[in-house]
Design an enzyme around this catalytic site. Structure first.
Site, PDB file in Angstrom:
ATOM      1  N   CYS A 120       0.858  -1.187   0.000  1.00  0.00           N
ATOM      2  CA  CYS A 120       0.000   0.000   0.000  1.00  0.00           C
ATOM      3  C   CYS A 120       0.890   1.231   0.000  1.00  0.00           C
ATOM      4  O   CYS A 120       1.855   1.289   0.764  1.00  0.00           O
ATOM      5  CB  CYS A 120      -0.876  -0.035   1.250  1.00  0.00           C
ATOM      6  N   HIS A 162      -9.034  -4.024  -2.330  1.00  0.00           N
ATOM      7  CA  HIS A 162      -8.112  -3.237  -1.497  1.00  0.00           C
ATOM      8  C   HIS A 162      -8.574  -1.769  -1.457  1.00  0.00           C
ATOM      9  O   HIS A 162      -8.628  -1.154  -0.388  1.00  0.00           O
ATOM     10  CB  HIS A 162      -6.702  -3.369  -2.091  1.00  0.00           C
ATOM     11  N   GLU A 163      -8.933  -1.219  -2.636  1.00  0.00           N
ATOM     12  CA  GLU A 163      -9.366   0.189  -2.692  1.00  0.00           C
ATOM     13  C   GLU A 163     -10.736   0.368  -2.030  1.00  0.00           C
ATOM     14  O   GLU A 163     -10.971   1.357  -1.342  1.00  0.00           O
ATOM     15  CB  GLU A 163      -9.401   0.696  -4.139  1.00  0.00           C
ATOM     16  N   HIS A 166     -10.240   0.746   1.559  1.00  0.00           N
ATOM     17  CA  HIS A 166      -9.791   2.105   1.906  1.00  0.00           C
ATOM     18  C   HIS A 166     -10.966   3.062   2.045  1.00  0.00           C
ATOM     19  O   HIS A 166     -10.998   3.903   2.942  1.00  0.00           O
ATOM     20  CB  HIS A 166      -8.882   2.670   0.795  1.00  0.00           C
TER      21      HIS A 166
HETATM   22 ZN    ZN Z   1      -3.682   0.874  -0.112  1.00  0.00          ZN
END
Ligand code: ZN
Length: 198
Positions: A120, A162-163, A166
């Site tokens: 990341c 993953h995004e 976030h």
């Molecule tokens: Zn990330």
């Protein structure tokens, strides 16, 4: 959000906040109107992602709590394939890239899971294996306001999850077993100490 420098075009590069910054733990607000400021921000996020050689970047990582993330699996990583399907038909990946996801929803398709390496831009120096659904359906708005509804596997499926995390204040390290997390504590503490200097 701050501007590091201007490139030759008038698109600015944004500062990527690091582990310990409170924005990374905030849930993004839904975007109701895609105006010029959102379009410019998405372009700046893409430029910043390419500059930092990332595969994805979420608004939280540049200090904004909104449902906006960008992805490009074609540029920085060549050896980890992705596949995508639209209306049940496989499509060329470059027709989707770069991908701007606004207000995305993600649903696992089937029960297969896959373990893959993640890193990341907000946690530099840390890579680890994360277990995630192998195939997902992604429904989001594009910059044009149109709804995009597709399925993905491989790196694209992983990057999208993953995004998406976030955008909800979740980091990939939250998926790691306690033992791995303990090993990463010295690095995380260092990043956190730097972030609290601001
Ligand atoms: Zn990330």
């Amino acid at each position: 959000m701050s501007r590091k420098k201007n490139t030759s075009s008038d698109i600015g590069l944004l500062e990527v906040v690091k582990y310990g910054h409170p924005a990374l733990r905030s849930k993004g607000r839904r975007i109701d109107r895609i105006d010029d400021s959102i379009v410019t921000l998405a372009e700046e996020m893409l430029q910043t992602m390419y500059e930092e050689e990332g595969v994805g970047l979420a608004a939280q990582q540049i200090g904004r709590s909104i449902q906006l993330a960008v992805i490009d699996v074609m540029v920085a990583v060549k050896d980890r394939p992705s596949r995508a399907w639209l209306d049940g038909r496989e499509i060329e990946l470059d027709s989707l890239m770069p991908l701007v996801m606004i207000n995305p929803e993600i649903h696992p398709v089937g029960t297969d899971r896959e373990i893959g390496t993640e890193g990341c831009l907000s946690i530099p120096g840390l890579l680890d294996e994360v277990d995630r659904p192998a195939r997902v359906r992604i429904v989001c708005q594009e910059l044009s306001g149109e709804t995009l509804d597709f399925e993905a596997e491989g790196l694209l499926a992983r990057a999208a999850q993953h995004e998406y995390d976030h955008l909800h204040g979740i980091l990939f390290i939250d998926h790691l077993p306690a033992e791995s997390l303990r090993e990463h504590q010295p690095l995380l503490r260092k990043l956190q100490a730097k972030s609290s200097d601001f």
